[in-house]
Write an enzyme that holds these catalytic residues in place. Structure first.
Site, PDB file in Angstrom:
ATOM      1  N   HIS A 160      -7.980  -4.801  -1.950  1.00 52.82           N
ATOM      2  CA  HIS A 160      -6.794  -4.076  -1.485  1.00 52.82           C
ATOM      3  C   HIS A 160      -6.032  -4.941  -0.490  1.00 52.82           C
ATOM      4  O   HIS A 160      -6.484  -5.169   0.636  1.00 52.82           O
ATOM      5  CB  HIS A 160      -7.202  -2.750  -0.832  1.00 52.82           C
ATOM      6  CG  HIS A 160      -6.028  -1.898  -0.457  1.00 52.82           C
ATOM      7  ND1 HIS A 160      -5.201  -1.312  -1.392  1.00 52.82           N
ATOM      8  CD2 HIS A 160      -5.529  -1.532   0.754  1.00 52.82           C
ATOM      9  CE1 HIS A 160      -4.262  -0.617  -0.774  1.00 52.82           C
ATOM     10  NE2 HIS A 160      -4.433  -0.750   0.522  1.00 52.82           N
TER      11      HIS A 160
ATOM     12  N   SER B 248       0.833  -1.200   0.000  1.00 55.80           N
ATOM     13  CA  SER B 248       0.000   0.000   0.000  1.00 55.80           C
ATOM     14  C   SER B 248       0.875   1.259   0.000  1.00 55.80           C
ATOM     15  O   SER B 248       1.710   1.420  -0.883  1.00 55.80           O
ATOM     16  CB  SER B 248      -0.961  -0.032   1.194  1.00 55.80           C
ATOM     17  OG  SER B 248      -1.947   0.969   1.087  1.00 55.80           O
TER      18      SER B 248
ATOM     19  N   ASP C  90      -9.229  -2.787  -7.050  1.00 49.41           N
ATOM     20  CA  ASP C  90      -8.819  -2.274  -5.742  1.00 49.41           C
ATOM     21  C   ASP C  90      -9.731  -1.116  -5.346  1.00 49.41           C
ATOM     22  O   ASP C  90      -9.813  -0.113  -6.063  1.00 49.41           O
ATOM     23  CB  ASP C  90      -7.360  -1.799  -5.810  1.00 49.41           C
ATOM     24  CG  ASP C  90      -6.756  -1.542  -4.439  1.00 49.41           C
ATOM     25  OD1 ASP C  90      -7.471  -0.999  -3.572  1.00 49.41           O
ATOM     26  OD2 ASP C  90      -5.587  -1.876  -4.227  1.00 49.41           O
TER      27      ASP C  90
END
Length: 581
Positions: free
Chosen positions: A402, A247, A373
């Site tokens: 995600h 991330s 995502d």
């Protein structure tokens, strides 16, 4: 009777008849609806709600059944056609050339993401903490995996200073730390299958560590990663270093690799679900109603982080604005920009986006992203930049959410964890590990280009492959002996001895060998010949493309000439027409 036969009476009778007919129809409809059992209404309501939830949460189970037969969708790979990283490493990764099928009962990006954060099924692991002191006085918590439990217990051996066991550095996401579920999945898999040493580099203020300076981390803060990597390379000089960023941690990782270029002691890296372009991500996360839930949830997490360090952050940021923040942008406006000294929020997003630095990455890098995502938009993925850099391979899946990518009926494993492990294992056994250049070579070299500068922008360029361009080499850039040696990849194979000093030379393309032979014979290579050798050495496809274009351009002239020649020949061969008298 007379009143009924009159026009007025007939009109009144017609109106009354219509009204009574309409009322009778509605009464009959209500009577019919009342005869339907109440349970049927409940079933219909459940169906409507199910359809709404299916569409709102973007489920794809029916699509998986009808269109793929529960086989999943193929993984899409984007890479440079000349990439040795793909040819020698990624081509051996079966997971990256296979299919990904989400867990059927988690066939929604939102359900996967929520399940990972609230449940996640993480394995049991334990850490040994090391406090690393940064040069500015800040403290960073380094959590070394000590043992893991589940499917067989694993206890890591003590790390030796002279050991050669690879070390994997994990950079968590924005509000994550070593206790996050997906981090535990990653460290457990790395330690159990490869017996590698794994350390989680928590962000400042995370992992129960107080912030001791006025410096806080953000989405583009690379100083801590740089300091930790340099520290580990000094402490364990014989162990190869790998980095896995997730991330926002992936954004920090790619930015760090692009900033330092060749001068990084890293053998390889993996970036998972990077936001890439923070400005596009900011627009995306406030676009739909479901995305706004993520925006609010992340903002709440940032506020909790700020409250933990209120004594210091309240002095640096607009504390009242921080407490009123309802979105990520609000928090960045009141806190991040003030602490990081950015003029505006958009300025912060532009400067810290890793998409600006992907072209300067000089180490083997695998990037994994899901097209559905719900946090990091597919619109921000730098497809062309990844294709241009021969050190980067981008793997995208149609589904995954995600950082989730749950697979199997039980949903007990994460696909991206296994894919990252397979990539690093193949990279470890390959000959194309990135070796840090000596300080003397780095000083002699002109240094890496900035994020907003590339060879393509510096001068003329030629098309060397489909969709690819390369700069033309000037006279002054050629070696003194006239050889036109063109580097197609910065991944130099290490030597057999392991020190990189006696590394065998790469096998050069035929065009380069022809050019060197010509220089030894004393022939002067013209700029036109060098450009032609460059094209021939890179790919044969542009030659056919150039021939096709040349044929299309010259066909009108050639066709006209052929028609004239054929007309003359026909006039000569045909007999003359008889003369009428």
């Amino acid at each position: 009777m007379e009143s009924l036969s009159s026009p007025e009476g007939m009109g009144m009778g017609i109106c009354y008849g219509n009204g009574s007919g309409s009322g009778g129809a509605y009464s009959l409809l209500l009577t019919a609806l009342s005869l339907i059992p109440a349970s049927h209404y409940l079933y219909a309501l459940c169906i409507v709600v199910a359809v709404f939830v299916y569409a709102f949460l973007e489920f794809h189970f029916i699509e998986d059944v009808l269109f793929t037969g529960l086989r999943g969708c193929s993984v899409r790979l984007t890479y440079n056609p000349l990439s040795k990283l793909y040819q020698d490493v990624v081509s051996n990764c079966s997971l990256l050339h296979g299919r990904y099928l989400a867990t059927p009962w988690l066939s929604s990006p939102h359900v996967q993401t929520a399940f990972l954060n609230y449940f996640g099924k993480p394995p049991m692991v334990s850490y040994t903490r090391e406090i690393f002191a940064a040069s500015d006085g800040g403290n960073i918590a380094l959590d070394w995996l000590a043992s893991s439990y589940g499917h067989g217990n694993t206890v890591n051996d003590p790390i030796s200073k002279e050991g050669s066991t690879p070390i994997v550095v994990v950079i968590p996401g924005l509000m994550s730390e070593s206790s996050a579920a997906y981090i535990k999945h990653l460290v457990f898999h790395m330690a159990k299958k490869r017996r590698w040493n794994v350390v989680v580099s928590n962000h400042r203020g995370q992992g129960g560590i107080s912030v001791t300076t006025d410096c806080f981390y953000n989405a583009g803060w690379t100083e801590d990663v740089r300091a930790v990597v340099n520290h580990l390379s000094r402490e364990y000089p014989m162990a190869p270093l790998y980095i896995v960023g997730t991330s926002v941690g992936a954004n920090i990782l790619v930015k760090y690799l692009g900033e330092d270029g060749e001068n990084v002691p890293v053998a390889g890296a993996v970036a998972v679900c990077s936001p890439w372009d923070l400005l596009i991500g900011d627009r995306f996360i406030g676009r739909k109603l479901v995305q706004k839930f993520y925006d609010r949830a992340i903002a709440s997490g940032l506020q909790r982080y700020a409250f933990l360090h209120e004594t210091r952050l309240s002095r640096l940021a607009n504390w009242e604005g921080v407490k009123r923040s309802r979105s990520i942008r609000d928090f960045d406006h009141h806190a991040t920009c003030r602490v990081g000294q950015f003029e505006t929020v958009d300025t912060y997003y532009r400067r810290c986006s890793s998409a600006n630095y992907i072209g300067n990455v000089s180490v083997p890098l695998l990037c994994i992203s899901a097209l559905d995502d719900p946090v990091c938009s597919r619109e921000a993925i730098p497809w062309d930049e990844c294709r241009l850099n021969s050190n980067v391979v981008l793997a995208t899946t149609k589904h995954g959410g995600h950082l989730a990518f749950f697979e199997g009926l039980a949903g007990s494993s994460l696909w991206w964890v296994r894919a990252s492990d397979e990539f690093l294992d193949n990279l470890e056994t390959s000959r194309y590990l990135h070796l840090q250049k000596k300080a003397v070579e780095v000083q002699k070299s002109p240094g890496p280009h900035t994020a907003f500068e590339s060879l393509i922008d510096q001068g003329p360029y030629v098309n060397v492959s489909a969709g690819m361009v390369a700069p033309m080499v000037s006279e002054s850039d050629q070696p003194c002996d006239g050889s036109a040696e063109i580097s197609t990849d910065s991944l130099d194979p290490p030597s057999e001895s392991g020190n990189g000093t006696d590394a065998p030379k790469e096998r050069k393309p035929a065009a380069i060998l022809r050019s060197e032979q010509g220089s030894e014979a004393g022939h002067v290579v013209s700029p036109f010949r060098r450009c032609l050798d460059l094209i021939l050495g890179q790919s044969r496809r542009p030659i056919w493309l150039l021939a096709h274009v040349a044929l299309l351009v010259t066909w009108p002239m050639v066709g006209s000439a052929l028609r004239v020649l054929l007309a003359r020949k026909l006039r000569k061969d045909l007999p003359a027409p008889p003369i009428k008298r």
